[in-house]
Design a protein around this motif. Structure first.
Motif, short mmCIF file in Angstrom:
data_model
loop_
_atom_site.label_atom_id
_atom_site.label_comp_id
_atom_site.label_asym_id
_atom_site.label_seq_id
_atom_site.Cartn_x
_atom_site.Cartn_y
_atom_site.Cartn_z
N SER A 1 15.82 0.95 1.78
CA SER A 1 14.68 0.26 2.38
C SER A 1 14.64 0.47 3.90
CB SER A 1 14.75 -1.24 2.07
OG SER A 1 14.79 -1.46 0.69
N ASP A 2 15.82 0.41 4.51
CA ASP A 2 15.93 0.65 5.95
C ASP A 2 15.48 2.07 6.29
OD1 ASP A 2 16.49 -0.95 8.06
OD2 ASP A 2 18.64 -0.57 8.10
N MET A 3 15.95 3.00 5.49
CA MET A 3 15.61 4.40 5.73
C MET A 3 14.11 4.62 5.51
SD MET A 3 17.31 7.68 3.84
CE MET A 3 16.57 9.31 3.87
N ARG A 4 13.56 4.00 4.51
CA ARG A 4 12.13 4.13 4.22
C ARG A 4 11.28 3.68 5.41
NH1 ARG A 4 8.70 0.36 3.09
NH2 ARG A 4 6.69 0.91 2.16
N THR B 1 12.28 3.26 8.54
CA THR B 1 12.56 4.10 9.72
C THR B 1 11.75 5.38 9.67
OG1 THR B 1 14.81 3.22 9.91
CG2 THR B 1 14.36 5.32 10.97
N LEU B 2 11.72 6.03 8.49
CA LEU B 2 10.97 7.28 8.35
C LEU B 2 9.48 7.04 8.48
CD1 LEU B 2 12.88 9.00 5.38
CD2 LEU B 2 13.29 9.17 7.84
N ARG B 3 9.06 5.91 7.98
CA ARG B 3 7.63 5.60 8.04
C ARG B 3 7.15 5.47 9.48
NH1 ARG B 3 4.90 0.04 5.76
NH2 ARG B 3 2.80 0.42 6.56
N TYR B 4 7.93 4.77 10.29
CA TYR B 4 7.51 4.58 11.68
C TYR B 4 7.80 5.79 12.55
CZ TYR B 4 6.16 -0.13 10.58
OH TYR B 4 5.52 -1.21 10.04
N GLN B 5 8.56 6.73 12.01
CA GLN B 5 8.72 8.01 12.69
C GLN B 5 7.60 8.97 12.28
OE1 GLN B 5 11.51 9.61 14.66
NE2 GLN B 5 11.59 7.49 15.32
N GLY B 6 6.82 8.57 11.24
CA GLY B 6 5.71 9.41 10.81
C GLY B 6 6.13 10.57 9.94
N LEU B 7 7.31 10.48 9.33
CA LEU B 7 7.79 11.58 8.49
C LEU B 7 7.17 11.49 7.10
CD1 LEU B 7 11.57 11.64 9.46
CD2 LEU B 7 9.66 12.88 10.47
N SER C 1 6.20 10.07 2.05
CA SER C 1 6.75 8.73 2.19
C SER C 1 7.89 8.52 1.19
CB SER C 1 5.65 7.69 1.96
OG SER C 1 5.05 7.86 0.69
N LEU C 2 8.86 7.72 1.61
CA LEU C 2 10.02 7.44 0.77
C LEU C 2 9.82 6.13 0.02
CD1 LEU C 2 12.99 8.31 0.06
CD2 LEU C 2 13.71 6.75 1.88
N GLY C 3 10.14 6.12 -1.26
CA GLY C 3 10.12 4.91 -2.05
C GLY C 3 11.50 4.63 -2.60
N ALA D 1 0.82 -1.21 0.00
CA ALA D 1 0.00 0.00 0.00
C ALA D 1 0.85 1.25 0.00
CB ALA D 1 -0.93 0.00 1.21
N ASP D 2 2.06 1.14 0.55
CA ASP D 2 2.91 2.32 0.66
C ASP D 2 3.91 2.45 -0.48
OD1 ASP D 2 5.29 3.72 2.93
OD2 ASP D 2 3.48 4.67 2.14
N LEU D 3 4.01 1.42 -1.32
CA LEU D 3 4.94 1.48 -2.44
C LEU D 3 4.37 2.35 -3.54
CD1 LEU D 3 6.17 -2.21 -2.70
CD2 LEU D 3 7.51 -0.25 -1.98
N PRO D 4 5.15 3.12 -4.29
CA PRO D 4 6.57 3.29 -4.12
C PRO D 4 6.95 4.49 -3.26
CG PRO D 4 5.91 4.30 -6.17
CD PRO D 4 4.66 3.76 -5.53
#
Length: 760
Positions: A45-48, A50-56, A59-61, A25-28
């Motif tokens: 992928s790690d950064m994506r 991490t940012l997602r669970y920080q709520g930033l 969204s990063l793809g 759902a969050d890609l890309p």
């Protein structure tokens, strides 16, 4: 539908969300970062996550590209959004892919500037000056990067001979020994001419990866390893790379004292002295995106990057702890500017030496972001000792095509600059070239003779029509339904010619008719060599473009019926250029097809190039190859494709000529420009500029439309060597204009003998 590379992304993720649906759902992501390796994909992928669970937000793809050039193309096609590039690649991305800089990396104590250094092993005593670099094994991050650009530019200005204005790789190859310059064989930097030794010491996991971004010795880290492994003797790189590779937690036993700097003046200095011993300063690496992005989109990208560095940048000067969160919310290390500690590779997404990012503001275009680096290094590297190549053109349509070619060459950064010069006739073009007003003009064989003997010009490149040599056949064509016309009974017929003095349309057919004594010179006239008058007496009506022009009719005595079939209006009537509809090969065929002529004298490829839907012209629509037949020397007729045995003679191809006084360097520079130009623009398909295609409604502008490629003339570099004795004899039989040789019975005999030999 989720694209395949998104599944590749999923497989490479280090942290899997609670459900697959949640991931898909969050890609890309709204900010799609282009990555080029498995390690970089893992970090992205790690950064994506991490940012997602920080709520930033946004969204990063993560989008996978073949290499940095593939990423540039994907961003240009709006398949990705963001990419960090070295300042040398910033130029390529901006110039060729419409990208702009939005954020610049910051480094400790460098004022956001990077020094380019030449690094050697401290125990290497063989390199103590710049001339000592000749023949040495060199390591570069990649062709086109700032380290490559600065090193080669400085050496060309002081030590290296510039071999090719459009390919400074060749100059570096000629100077250094076996080297590793990744991407030297990529299409971006190579059009098929770069010697393989520029990649001889590269080290790749597979043969396909050799000398690419995936080579073990590619990139800043790779260039350093190339030297430290002993493969190379000198490495050019950013100073921040050498410092970070010899200090801190990732030095792997490599110490600063094991290496020394080679200064521009030839001195050797400790690695720590990079401030005073470097080859030049360049802007820091930049995060780039497509220039077509809206201000709101760019602002979103910048906001995301500012949030990232606020949370995950070093808390002190140097590499410390970066705090992120995993999918369960627990604390873990995440280093946005660090890579080797976890991913085994350096400089993933950002430089490991970076400590932050700054908004470039309005300095986002090439000129403002690169500044003096562009003007002093890149422009200097791409400068050419031969400043311009001036091409002489005739009609307004030919001038328009020339201007389009100029813009196409500029878009590919080809040098020297192409300048278009307009003239009223081929003879005026010859005069312009002789007098230094123009440099180049394309001529057919008959014109090449006049240019050589009358204006001292020399051939440079010839048109190859697919046979691989500098020749084609002159043929006589008639409509298949017209059974009354043959080569032995042309008196009183109507004829269509490409132009007076031209090879296929005048020299060969008129030379033949003279040799067979069908056309006879009227000895009662005071000018015993008035061939134009004799031709006018032989044919009932003709279209011979240029027959009434002053340069071909200086005494105004040529018969008007030589132009009576022509259809040009106003000043274009019977003019010897594309403004006359019946000029040239296609024009002569049109004259025949539209019912005005009984015979057309053209090139052997003309019918096939225009029939069966090959030409967009309205005049030729609905016609097929079998509507025409060839007229043979023995009076018979043959199928159009039997030109090898039914023709008027094999003649030299059209040729591009220049002033005889040009230096070898100038001539080679002109050749190189055309060779590179055709590598980009010789295709007859697609939407971009086509060198060998004329716009609809026109034909043979600048080059013949049947041209497949241009070839250097090689040792046939004088007009007589290029044309050959037999063809020159044919010319001398027919060019009875002011200042031309008189026809002699011996020259007619020679030409007739050559024809008989071909018949036998």
């Amino acid at each position: 539908m989720v694209e395949m590379h998104h599944f590749v992304l999923f497989i490479g993720l280090l942290f899997v969300p609670s459900t697959l649906e949640q991931l898909l759902a969050d890609l890309p992501g709204k900010a799609r970062w282009c990555v080029t390796s498995e390690a970089e994909l893992k970090k992205c992928s790690d950064m994506r996550l991490t940012l997602r669970y920080q709520g930033l937000t946004p969204s990063l793809g993560c989008v996978v590209g073949r290499d940095k050039y593939g990423c540039m193309r994907q961003i240009e096609r709006d398949e990705a959004d963001l990419l960090t590039l070295d300042s040398g690649d910033v130029y390529i991305a901006g110039q060729q892919h419409s990208m702009i800089s939005i954020m610049a990396e910051q480094y400790t104590g460098t004022n956001n500037k990077v020094r380019i250094i030449a690094l050697v092993a401290a125990n290497n005593d063989d390199i103590r000056s710049l001339p000592d670099l000749e023949g040495k094994k060199a390591c570069f991050p990649s062709v086109g990067t700032s380290a490559w650009n600065v090193a080669v530019a400085k050496l060309i200005n002081s030590t290296i001979n510039r071999i090719d204005c459009n390919n400074y790789v060749k100059s570096a190859v000629d100077f250094f020994g076996d080297s590793c310059a990744p991407n030297a064989l990529d299409d971006k930097h190579n059009l098929g001419f770069n010697p393989s030794k520029i990649c001889k010491i590269c080290k790749a996991p597979t043969r396909v990866d050799e000398c690419t971004d995936h080579d073990h010795y590619a990139g800043e880290e790779g260039a350093f390893n190339c030297l430290s492994d002993g493969a190379g003797e000198v490495a050019f790189m950013q100073h921040i790379t050498a410092i970070s590779m010899t200090t801190g937690e990732t030095q792997a036993g490599r110490r600063m004292e094991d290496f020394e700097l080679l200064c521009e003046d030839g001195r050797r200095q400790p690695l720590g002295n990079y401030e005073s011993c470097n080859w030049g300063t360049v802007p820091s690496n930049a995060v780039m995106t497509l220039s077509a992005k809206t201000p709101a989109e760019v602002a979103e990208y910048k906001n995301l990057l500012m949030q990232v560095q606020a949370r995950f940048r070093p808390q002190t000067q140097g590499i410390t702890s970066y705090v992120g969160v995993n999918q369960t919310g627990n604390s873990r290390d995440f280093r946005v500017f660090g890579s080797p500690w976890k991913y085994g590779k350096r400089n993933l997404m950002f430089s490991d030496a970076a400590i932050g990012l700054e908004d470039v503001g309005k300095r986002n275009n090439l000129r403002d972001y690169l500044g003096a680096y562009k003007t002093d290094i890149i422009d200097g590297l791409r400068s050419c000792p031969v400043a311009v190549m001036r091409w002489c053109v005739l009609s307004a349509d030919e001038r328009e095509k020339c201007d389009n070619m100029k813009r196409a060459f500029e878009a590919k950064l080809l040098r020297p600059e192409l300048i278009c010069v307009s003239a009223q006739s081929q003879v005026e073009c010859m005069r312009f070239v002789r007098d230094g007003v123009a440099d180049m003009v394309s001529l057919d064989g008959g014109e090449a003779y006049e240019a050589g003997i009358g204006f001292g010009m020399v051939p440079v490149v010839y048109e190859d029509y697919g046979s691989g040599d500098a020749a084609y056949y002159s043929v006589a064509v008639s409509l298949k339904q017209d059974k009354d016309t043959n080569l032995l009974k042309l008196r009183g017929k109507n004829s269509c010619h490409t132009g007076i003095g031209k090879t296929a349309g005048w020299i060969m057919p008129i030379g033949l008719l003279l040799a067979l004594e069908q056309i006879r010179i009227d000895s009662r006239r005071d000018d015993t060599c008035d061939i134009a008058y004799a031709v006018g007496q032989f044919f009932e009506k003709s279209c011979v473009p240029g027959a009434l022009a002053p340069e071909f009719d200086p005494k105004h005595r040529n018969p008007p019926n030589l132009c009576s079939l022509c259809r040009g209006t106003g000043g274009a009537f019977c003019k010897r250029d594309d403004s006359e509809p019946y000029y040239g090969y296609s024009g002569a065929l049109r004259c025949l097809l539209e019912g005005f002529g009984d015979v057309a004298f053209v090139r052997h490829t003309t019918v096939a190039e225009n029939t069966d839907g090959q030409s967009p012209g309205i005049w030729i629509r609905g016609t097929i190859l079998d509507d025409f037949e060839l007229l043979c020397l023995d009076g018979t007729r043959a199928h159009v494709q039997q030109w090898s045995t039914c023709n008027l003679g094999r003649v030299p191809s059209h040729v591009v000529m220049t002033q005889g006084g040009k230096s070898p360097q100038e001539i080679q520079t002109y050749i190189d420009l055309l060779m590179y130009g055709q590598q980009y623009f010789s295709s007859k398909q697609g939407d971009r500029f086509k060198m060998f295609v004329s716009p609809e409604g026109h034909h043979d502008l600048m080059f013949q439309d049947s041209t497949v490629r241009l070839q250097p003339v090689g040792e046939r570099n004088t007009y007589d060597k290029y044309l050959g004795r037999e063809f020159i004899t044919a010319i001398e039989n027919t060019l009875c204009i002011s200042g031309s040789p008189s026809i002699t019975s011996m020259s007619v005999l020679l030409f007739a003998t050559a024809l008989i030999v071909r018949l036998l």
